[in-house]
Design a protein around this motif. Sequence first.
Motif, mmCIF file in Angstrom:
data_model
loop_
_atom_site.group_PDB
_atom_site.id
_atom_site.type_symbol
_atom_site.label_atom_id
_atom_site.label_comp_id
_atom_site.label_asym_id
_atom_site.label_seq_id
_atom_site.Cartn_x
_atom_site.Cartn_y
_atom_site.Cartn_z
ATOM 1 N N UNK A 125 0.825 -1.208 0.000
ATOM 2 C CA UNK A 125 0.000 0.000 0.000
ATOM 3 C C UNK A 125 0.860 1.258 0.000
ATOM 4 N N UNK A 126 1.960 1.226 0.743
ATOM 5 C CA UNK A 126 2.852 2.383 0.773
ATOM 6 C C UNK A 126 3.430 2.649 -0.623
ATOM 7 N N UNK A 127 3.914 1.602 -1.281
ATOM 8 C CA UNK A 127 4.486 1.753 -2.614
ATOM 9 C C UNK A 127 3.421 2.100 -3.649
ATOM 10 N N UNK A 128 2.236 1.546 -3.504
ATOM 11 C CA UNK A 128 1.158 1.851 -4.443
ATOM 12 C C UNK A 128 0.793 3.330 -4.399
ATOM 13 N N UNK A 129 0.781 3.917 -3.209
ATOM 14 C CA UNK A 129 0.472 5.343 -3.080
ATOM 15 C C UNK A 129 1.549 6.205 -3.741
ATOM 16 N N UNK A 130 2.797 5.787 -3.631
ATOM 17 C CA UNK A 130 3.875 6.517 -4.298
ATOM 18 C C UNK A 130 3.649 6.515 -5.808
ATOM 19 N N UNK A 131 3.323 5.350 -6.355
ATOM 20 C CA UNK A 131 3.090 5.230 -7.796
ATOM 21 C C UNK A 131 1.874 6.042 -8.227
ATOM 22 N N UNK A 132 0.776 5.936 -7.499
ATOM 23 C CA UNK A 132 -0.450 6.632 -7.887
ATOM 24 C C UNK A 132 -0.282 8.146 -7.835
ATOM 25 N N UNK A 133 0.366 8.650 -6.798
ATOM 26 C CA UNK A 133 0.594 10.092 -6.711
ATOM 27 C C UNK A 133 1.469 10.589 -7.853
ATOM 28 N N UNK A 134 2.393 9.758 -8.297
ATOM 29 C CA UNK A 134 3.263 10.143 -9.414
ATOM 30 C C UNK A 134 2.483 10.130 -10.729
ATOM 31 N N UNK A 135 1.742 9.069 -10.968
ATOM 32 C CA UNK A 135 1.087 8.881 -12.263
ATOM 33 C C UNK A 135 -0.096 9.827 -12.451
ATOM 34 N N UNK A 136 -0.690 10.297 -11.352
ATOM 35 C CA UNK A 136 -1.835 11.208 -11.455
ATOM 36 C C UNK A 136 -1.413 12.677 -11.509
ATOM 37 N N UNK A 137 -0.116 12.942 -11.411
ATOM 38 C CA UNK A 137 0.362 14.333 -11.452
ATOM 39 C C UNK A 137 0.607 14.758 -12.895
ATOM 40 N N UNK A 138 0.157 15.973 -13.213
ATOM 41 C CA UNK A 138 0.345 16.509 -14.560
ATOM 42 C C UNK A 138 1.787 16.994 -14.713
ATOM 43 N N UNK A 139 2.542 16.399 -15.643
ATOM 44 C CA UNK A 139 3.957 16.691 -15.800
ATOM 45 C C UNK A 139 4.249 17.246 -17.190
ATOM 46 N N UNK A 140 5.249 18.114 -17.240
ATOM 47 C CA UNK A 140 5.669 18.666 -18.525
ATOM 48 C C UNK A 140 6.287 17.590 -19.407
ATOM 49 N N UNK A 141 7.060 16.709 -18.800
ATOM 50 C CA UNK A 141 7.696 15.618 -19.542
ATOM 51 C C UNK A 141 6.935 14.326 -19.258
#
Length: 382
Positions: A125-141
């Motif tokens: 769950x800890x690692x899943x939250x790291x991934x989800x927060x990253x993938x749902x963030x709008x990034x320039x690259x």
Amino acid sequence: MLLKTFGWSFVVTALGLAVAVLYGGWTAFGIVAILSILEISLSFDNAVVNAGILKKMSAFWQKIFLTVGVLIAVFGMRLVFPVVIVAVTAKKNPIDAVNLALTDKDQYQQLVTDAHPAIAAFGGMFLLMIFLDFIFEDRDIQWLRWIERPLAKLGKVDMLAVCIALIVLLITSMTFATHAHQHGGAHVDKAQTVLISGIAGLITYMIVGGLSGFFEDRLEEEEEREHEEEEEAKRSGKERSAVALAGKAAFFMFLYLEVLDASFSFDGVIGAFAITNDIILMALGLGIGAMYVRSLTVYLVRQGTLDEYVYLEHGAHYAIGALAVILMVTIQYEIHEVITGLVGVVLIGWSFWSSVRRNRALAAAEGKDSTSNEKTEVSSGV
């Protein structure tokens, strides 16, 4: 540069292997060497993600990460953590747990294996939250735009990552965790254990990550204010408060890194039992591997590798997402550590190659532009 960054890792390797030979001969030497390679291969994605966080920290805190952080990683997660697992699950005091680990290694291994559902749920769950927060963030690259672009739009929905994580936890507890173990004829329901441990992992992420992000944002605001009102800040003493704030921000980012490292090390600690159930050899091998992961993290920061190969961080976070899924699946099914390591290596290797291709394309485009400008200048001169 290489010797300066990896010097302590080389020293620890030599000492660790020497202790292994003295402790158990050349057989122990081979086991420690294998465990070191296992830890490095499973934690390479950890180094990439850590580097993304560590580059925001000062040189002082980078040194703390390499000294105090290593002690926590080696002695805390690789030696104390397995003993704590046994003490909690077997309801023994720490001294008895240590005696059990040294005298009855088979029973010790069995107790750690029985605790795996709780460990996997918390770390997953800890690692899943790291991934989800990253993938749902709008990034320039963006690396895999066909995935990241629509998910970035969905990420605008508040608390979406938490909702998805809780749904995953609920599904896991109703599927993988419904197959209960039998202990002395008593039916032990894993679903409750998985739910509680998973929620604990989620809460840990939200507390540590939230505090780290809060102080980091405050630090950025303070730095912007200082740039705008530099002279006034000097007279009013705001510089001293900014230093204190930087300390708080760095401390919570350091704490976040340690919890992150702990989550990454779960599979390494559990996987190590497939090679040996001797906690001394386990601590030596995994400890050496942890040193190289730490040094590699600092090397990536100081070389600016993440800035040059822009998709590496993406690949590492996809590896984190894969590891989170693997941990949840291992609540019921056994997955070999080689598969776990290969998934991370493939994703990071793919992202590295994508970064190289991107850099070549940009260089080629710049070369064409410069050639075009030279031709324009020549023709206008004529």
